[in-house]
Each structure stands twice: as structure tokens, then as C-alpha cells.
Scaffold this active site. Structure first.
Site, PDB file in Angstrom:
ATOM      1  N   LYS A 187       0.858  -1.197   0.000  1.00 26.31           N
ATOM      2  CA  LYS A 187       0.000   0.000   0.000  1.00 26.31           C
ATOM      3  C   LYS A 187       0.886   1.236   0.000  1.00 26.31           C
ATOM      4  O   LYS A 187       1.565   1.523   0.989  1.00 26.31           O
ATOM      5  CB  LYS A 187      -0.915   0.048   1.217  1.00 26.31           C
ATOM      6  CG  LYS A 187      -2.002   1.115   1.013  1.00 26.31           C
ATOM      7  CD  LYS A 187      -2.733   1.496   2.281  1.00 26.31           C
ATOM      8  CE  LYS A 187      -1.998   2.528   3.079  1.00 26.31           C
ATOM      9  NZ  LYS A 187      -1.799   3.821   2.373  1.00 26.31           N
ATOM     10  N   GLU A 262      10.380   1.021  10.347  1.00 24.43           N
ATOM     11  CA  GLU A 262      11.352   2.109  10.218  1.00 24.43           C
ATOM     12  C   GLU A 262      10.569   3.394  10.461  1.00 24.43           C
ATOM     13  O   GLU A 262       9.673   3.735   9.686  1.00 24.43           O
ATOM     14  CB  GLU A 262      11.999   2.066   8.831  1.00 24.43           C
ATOM     15  CG  GLU A 262      13.312   2.795   8.764  1.00 24.43           C
ATOM     16  CD  GLU A 262      13.137   4.193   8.238  1.00 24.43           C
ATOM     17  OE1 GLU A 262      12.981   5.115   9.077  1.00 24.43           O
ATOM     18  OE2 GLU A 262      13.154   4.359   7.015  1.00 24.43           O
ATOM     19  N   CYS A 296      13.138  10.975   7.700  1.00 18.94           N
ATOM     20  CA  CYS A 296      13.071  10.417   9.050  1.00 18.94           C
ATOM     21  C   CYS A 296      14.409  10.580   9.770  1.00 18.94           C
ATOM     22  O   CYS A 296      14.461  10.635  10.985  1.00 18.94           O
ATOM     23  CB  CYS A 296      12.646   8.968   9.000  1.00 18.94           C
ATOM     24  SG  CYS A 296      13.514   8.044   7.745  1.00 18.94           S
ATOM     25  N   GLU A 393       9.536  15.372  16.366  1.00 19.51           N
ATOM     26  CA  GLU A 393       9.884  15.327  14.943  1.00 19.51           C
ATOM     27  C   GLU A 393       8.971  16.299  14.204  1.00 19.51           C
ATOM     28  O   GLU A 393       7.749  16.192  14.274  1.00 19.51           O
ATOM     29  CB  GLU A 393       9.674  13.899  14.421  1.00 19.51           C
ATOM     30  CG  GLU A 393      10.121  13.756  12.992  1.00 19.51           C
ATOM     31  CD  GLU A 393      10.010  12.330  12.479  1.00 19.51           C
ATOM     32  OE1 GLU A 393       8.979  11.682  12.729  1.00 19.51           O
ATOM     33  OE2 GLU A 393      10.961  11.883  11.814  1.00 19.51           O
TER      34      GLU A 393
END
Ligand code: ADP
Length: 490
Positions: A187, A262, A296, A393
């Protein structure tokens, strides 16, 4: 927004907008579609099939048929590798078109998209080489026995990917899965389904058997959740947010799926006063602003030694002034828009938090232009460890600079986070560099460089930045099961 050196790249044609299941291009069973937009202009560029549970069920059926006894399961390993080389070569041959499609859907500058697609081909070439080299061991156990292990493919894998590197994240996941002999239900992110669908078309064209790769575009809580819960799927490989990973971990527990994650980061990037400051400033700028800050592993906590702090901040301000924002189809553009309104709003909220918490916004902090989700490259100085811009983040072009003096204290501060994806250090002193590399809690450490990725080098997080590793041999291992066979020689 004009280019004098190289022509502005034309907009690509969008051809694949449906689900890809068992080699067929199908509308969603529900008939629903969703819009995908060009983030630089906010215009709708295509309507894509909105897959859901019914479509996932069909995709799993196709993937299971191939895995449990289809052509793919009978193909010898070298032939599997040969098909993968062909896929990588065909992607290379179509790289200009794929890069333009990535820029159209994601908004990243065309020069960056070209870099991504070349890494896509490289990753698939690398893993093609592994296909016929997946070996077990012979083990000297007690008694009169022959004991050996086989490394077998884990099965049907559900792969859920984000929007920041859409094609590259597909390659990171297809590469080891195909090399190991798994079959795939993927997906793509709802923001950026187009390059993944095009890659599926290329896979079909080179003759990867129908049902080996299936792609279901759609939303996370519907199509994504259906993949996570499906009893016919053996493993989930996910890249995205920590909060989503926790939901997936809970939902996949029911069927004891293998899982690799991850996730995010708040990576410390450390500049010592003895570093080559020209190189370090370029590196620190790149470490955060590359890909609009949507990485990331972005070096978002920049620790600078007090002696050179003010000078270093000045250098960064200069670099931000020179950064070219604009039309991502212009090869001269260095920074494009953020991917969508939600990300834009989140980033602007953090700019406000930075100001409220008492940091000094010394560069940027505003929207750029009046169309598209552009954010100026933004720099905060005077940031302390407890501020929200130093802890969370942000996933945008917002860099926080923190001062340090004492090295032991620095390591404690660098590790004062629940994340642990990446870290970097800039110094001419190799002892300092290696000591920091050993002490920092992160899955990847760069010394005098940043964002150096290679398909052969494992990547993944400590702590809440992930589980398991992608890339390299470690990434491949996550797609295999070990089987121990013991034969009596008595
Ligand atoms: P981001 O903030 O980068 O979009 P997400 O974790 O929300 O991060 O999204 C990453 C991927 O996870 C996307 O493909 C998204 O559709 C998918 N996703 C989101 N929620 C779920 C869920 N509940 N189950 C499975 N997949 C999900």
C-alpha cells in the site's frame, strides 16, 4: 521560477491509477476514488482507486496463490534474480519519466527525484544479486546426525510505505522481498501512489509473474488496516510514524506476524570546533533541508560547540538566504513544497511553538509564495533541550541549533530522546569521532558526512525509531525464516 541553464521538465502523463491485483488493473471494489494533488500548485492531477478490505482480500489471494505453489514458488533462484535485474534495468531506462512522476505527485525538486530513481534501480540491482546466494549452514551437533539450516522466504508480505520517498521506499521493500522469494501486497501512501503504480506496470512488462507484486492504493485505517489484520499475510514491513506503528503492532499481534518498522527520529548532528567548518556547514544545511526536511533521519538537533557557535549560525543563515525555492520541475530548484496542507500546517505550528518557547527564529519562519505548500528554510538559535522544537519530529525545513561545551554532557543530551535513528559528528579528531559513534544511541552514525545511503548498508532505528533493519544482508534476513533440518546418520 525560470531556468536559464536546463529546460524546465514537462509534466508527465499519468497512466496507472487503479489497483494492481494478480496482474490485472482494477477499480476499487467499492468504485471509490481519491484525489492526488501536485503540492506546488494544489491542483488535482489524478483520481486514484481507493482500495479497501475487499481489494486487499483479492490481492492476498493472488499473492498466496503465487507463493503457495504458483510459478514464482517454482522458479529457480537464479531466474528470480534475472527477472529482478530486468526490473532494475527497465526502471533505469524509464528513470526520467519516473522522476517527473515523483515530482508531480510529491512536489520534490526534479534533481532530487532523479537522485531517488537512480537509488531505486541501484537497490533492485543490489538485491537481484542476492537472489541465488541465500544459504543456510551445516551445524556440528552432538550425535550421529547431519544438521543443516535452510533459509526460506517468510511468505506473503504486506508492505506499507510513506510519501517522503515514494519510489525509493517501494524499492527498499520490493528488493529483499523478491530476492528472498516472497510475494507482495503493497500500500503506497495516499498522498503519493503514482510512482509505485508505475513501477508495478514496469514489473509486469518485464515478466514478473502476475500476483507476485500487488498494489492497493488507499488510506491507512482502511486498506492499510486490512493488510495488517489479514491472516493470509505473514509479515508486515512498515515505514511511517511511531503512532501508526503502535497501532499496527497491536493489530498484527493477533496473527503473530513478523514485523519490521522504520520510524521517525530527532537525530543529533554534532559540530566540534575543530571541524572543517565549510564542509560541516554545508553538511548541516543538507542534513536538515534536503527533501524539504521530510526525512526520518533529518539532522534536526544541531549541537554546535560554543567556541564556533555564532560563526556557524551566521554561515547557516547565509546558506538559507541562497536556497532556491520554486517550481519543482525547474532543474535549478533546490526546495519544493511540503507534501500537503496537513504537513504545512503542522510545520507552521512548530514554528509558533519555537517562538512561544523562547527560541530565536533567525531565518525564515514564513510561508513562501502564495500557492503551494512552500515553507521558507527556517532556523532557530538559542534552542534548549526541553523545547518542543528540540524534542518532537517536525518533518519540515525547521532546524534547531543547540550550544554545547562539555563532551560528556553532549553525549547525554544527544541520547536524551526516545528516538535513535541516526546521528552525525563533524570533527578532525578521529578519537572524538569514534568515541561519539560508540556512545550515541542510533542505528546509523555519519562522520564528516550525512545521508550517505547505500543498498548494501543496513539502516534502521534504536529505541522507538524502529524494529529490525532494512537494506544490506540484515534487510534480507528479515524476509526469511530459518528452518533447522536434522537427519539421522545412525
Ligand atoms: P505519515 O505521517 O508519514 O503520513 P503515517 O504513519 O500516517 O505517516 O503513514 C505511513 C503509511 O501508513 C501510509 O501509507 C498510511 O496510509 C499508512 N497508515 C496510516 N494509518 C494506518 C493504519 N492504521 N494501519 C495501516 N497503515 C496505516
Amino acid at each position: 521560477m525560470s531556468s536559464t541553464v536546463e529546460q524546465i521538465v514537462s509534466r508527465p502523463q499519468i497512466r496507472e491509477t487503479q489497483c494492481f491485483i494478480g496482474g490485472k488493473w482494477l477499480p476499487a471494489a467499492s468504485g471509490k476514488v481519491f484525489d492526488t494533488i501536485h503540492p506546488a500548485t494544489e491542483e488535482v492531477i489524478a483520481q486514484v482507486a481507493e482500495g479497501d478490505k475487499e481489494d486487499v482480500d483479492l490481492a492476498v489471494e493472488a499473492a498466496r496463490d503465487q507463493f503457495d505453489g504458483g510459478e514464482w514458488s517454482r522458479l529457480n533462484a537464479r531466474e528470480r534474480g534475472r527477472l529482478m535485474y530486468q526490473l532494475a534495468d527497465a526502471i533505469e531506462a524509464e528513470s526520467e519519466e519516473l522522476a517527473a512522476l515523483e515530482t508531480f505527485d510529491n512536489g520534490k525538486p526534479i534533481s532530487d527525484a532523479r537522485g531517488d530513481i537512480s537509488l531505486v534501480a541501484d537497490c533492485l540491482h543490489y538485491y537481484a544479486g542476492w537472489a541465488d546466494k541465500i544459504q543456510g549452514d551445516t551445524i556440528p551437533i552432538n550425535g550421529e546426525y547431519l544438521c543443516y539450516t535452510r533459509r526460506e522466504p517468510v511468505g506473503v508480505v504486506g508492505q506499507i510505505i510513506p510519501w517522503n520517498f515514494p519510489a525509493l521506499m517501494a524499492a527498499w521493500k520490493w528488493g529483499p522481498a523478491l530476492a528472498a522469494g516472497c510475494t507482495i501486497v503493497m500500500k503506497p501512501a495516499e498522498q503519493t501512489p503514482l510512482t509505485c503504480l508505475r513501477m508495478a506496470r514496469i514489473a509486469q512488462n518485464v515478466g514478473i509473474p502476475d500476483g507476485v507484486i500487488n498494489v492497493i492504493p488507499g488510506y491507512g485505517p482502511t486498506a492499510g488496516a486490512a493488510i495488517v489484520k489479514h491472516p493470509g499475510i505473514d509479515k508486515i514491513a512498515f515505514t511511517g510514524e511511531l503512532a501508526t506503528a503502535k497501532i499496527i503492532q497491536r493489530e498484527a499481534a493477533e496473527t503473530m506476524k513478523r514485523m519490521t518498522f522504520e520510524l521517525g527520529g530527532k537525530s543529533p548532528n554534532v559540530v566540534f570546533a575543530d571541524a572543517d567548518l565549510d564542509v560541516a556547514a554545508e553538511g548541516a544545511h543538507f542534513a536538515l533541508y534536503f527533501n524539504q526536511g521530510q526525512c526520518c533521519c533529518a539532522g534536526s538537533r544541531l549541537f554546535v560547540e560554543e567556541k564556533v557557535h555564532d560563526e556557524f549560525v551566521d554561515r547557516l543563515i547565509e546558506k538559507n538566504k541562497g536556497r532556491r525555492l520554486g517550481d519543482p520541475f525547474d532543474p535549478q530548484t533546490e526546495q519544493g513544497p511540503q507534501v500537503d496542507q496537513a504537513q504545512f500546517d503542522k510545520i507552521m505550528q512548530y514554528v509558533d511553538y519555537g517562538k512561544q518557547d523562547g527560541a530565536q527564529c533567525v531565518s525564515g519562519g514564513q510561508r513562501f509564495g502564495d500557492q503551494g505548500y512552500f515553507v521558507e528554510p527556517t532556523l532557530f538559535a538559542g534552542v534548549s533541550d526541553d523545547m518542543r522544537i528540540a524534542r518532537d519530529e517536525i518533518f519540515g525545513p525547521v532546524l534547531s541549533v543547540l550550544k554545547f561545551n562539555d563532551v560528556d554532557e553532549l553525549v547525554r543530551r544527544a541520547n536524551d530522546t526516545n528516538f535513535g535513528l541516526a546521528a552525525a559528528v563533524w570533527t578532525r579528531d578521529i578519537t572524538k569521532a569514534h568515541r561519539f559513534a560508540a556512545q550515541v544511541r542510533a542505528g546509523t552514525v555519519w562522520v564528516n558526512c550525512y545521508d550517505v545511503f547505500d543498498a548494501a548498508a543496513p539502516f534502521g532505528g534504536f529505541q522507538q525509531s524502529g524494529l529490525g533493519r532494512e537494506l544490506g544482508e540484515a534487510g534480507l534476513a528479515a524476509y526469511t525464516e530459518s528452518k533447522t533440518v536434522t537427519v539421522s546418520l545412525g
